[in-house]
Design a protein around this motif. Structure first.
Motif: not given
Length: 354
Positions: A236-264
């Motif tokens: 829980g203390v070592f591996f689980l944060p790594i998985f969340f970090t891994y998921t965060g690195l794959r999440t590209n909020i900047g890719g939602l670059a238009s109002l249409e994408l944010w609306a979706l």
């Protein structure tokens, strides 16, 4: 912090951690929740509503929205994975929330955790089938053969590996005079990774092997307690944060670059939450609960958290959901989980809650 680092080592660590985490989830799976007698009608209604309606809604979103949300991706594949993602309820996080709220023995807590337990079982089976269907690339013969192999693995795990594992662990305990020796730990780790290798070769990801090994050992109470004390905190203390970090690195909020994408994105979040909340609320009322109790069950079954992230990471690895849809589903998992506790505290204070 980690975006400039090489992703390979983080990826490997996250997958190892996820395998161990799934073993731990299977190990702590309380099957007694599936035998709740006093609230069986409510559990049945709530569980059906929390599975069928979100699955149908998610399939419509993933299938008919594929051209905008995941261009170039097979619409049926996308629809099935979004449907599975919409259906998931996170049993471990829900249990933690109920403990924090002091509702573990409350009727609503019992109904919610029982429904979530069934939901998790069906959800993981469904995810395995959808993954097998996707990797089979719609070859009927290949898909049928994969399903047969998966069924054989689960049957062999329960009727062959389970009794053999219990005998080996009993022998180790007799030899070492300890409930959980280093030899026991080494044996369990070998078993987890071998099972993960088997399911990986079957094409349904290693995590299913780890989960199944946890399930076949869930009734060894002293082992469960010893694992929780020796390995649970480390995972829980070592591996689980790594998985969340891994998921965060794959999440590209900047890719939602238009109002249409944010609306979706807002539409996906709203549909995912409402597809769980409203059907569960109606089903609870039909089962005889008050309006406040029905709202409580609706918001509790909306808890997705870690289970949701596991599902969408698998979908992203299989390239059946796009980067933008992955980001939207991550945000949906966060929102649907974060709102649970404050809404529960608000409704628990309601005068009609009594």
């Amino acid at each position: 912090v980690f975006r400039s680092a090489s992703p390979e080592s983080l990826t490997i660590l996250s997958q190892i951690g996820l395998l161990l985490l799934m073993f731990q989830i299977g190990l702590e799976f309380n099957f007694s929740h599936l035998q709740a007698v006093h609230y069986r009608k409510s559990v049945l209604w709530v569980n059906m509503a929390s599975l069928l309606c979100p699955f149908a809604t998610g399939f419509v979103v993933g299938y008919y929205g594929a051209t905008q949300l995941s261009p170039g991706v097979n619409a049926l594949h996308s629809g099935l994975f979004v449907a599975t993602a919409f259906s998931i309820t996170a049993l471990p996080i829900l249990g933690r929330i109920l403990i924090d709220l002091g509702m573990t023995n409350h009727p609503i807590g019992v109904i919610a955790i029982s429904s979530a337990a069934i939901n998790d079982v069906v959800g993981w089976v469904l995810l395995a089938v959808v993954t097998a269907l996707t990797t089979a690339q719609f070859s009927a013969a290949s898909f049928a053969f994969t399903l047969v192999l998966i069924a054989f693995f689960f049957i062999a795990s329960w009727y062959v590996v389970r009794p053999l594992t219990h005998k080996i662990l009993n022998r180790i305990e007799e030899k070492t005079a300890r409930d959980f020796s280093d030899l026991s730990l080494g044996f369990l780790l070998s078993l987890i990774f071998l099972a993960g290798l088997c399911t990986y070769l079957l094409g349904i990801f290693a995590i299913f092997g780890g989960f199944m090994m946890g399930v076949i050992l869930h009734d060894r109470e002293r082992l469960v307690q010893a694992w929780r004390e020796r390995m649970g905190q480390f995972v829980g203390v070592f591996f689980l944060p790594i998985f969340f970090t891994y998921t965060g690195l794959r999440t590209n909020i900047g890719g939602l670059a238009s109002l249409e994408l944010w609306a979706l994105c807002l539409l996906v979040i709203a549909l995912a939450c409402l597809a769980k909340f409203l059907p569960v609320l109606l089903a609870s009322r039909m089962a005889g609960h008050t309006r406040v109790e029905a709202k409580q069950l609706g918001i509790l079954m909306n808890t997705r958290a870690l289970m949701e992230l596991i599902v969408i990471n698998i979908g992203f690895d299989l390239k059946v959901i796009s980067q933008n849809l992955f980001t939207m589903l991550v945000l949906m998992a966060i929102v649907s989980t974060v709102v649970t506790t404050p809404m529960m505290r608000r409704w628990m204070k309601s005068p009609s809650a009594a």
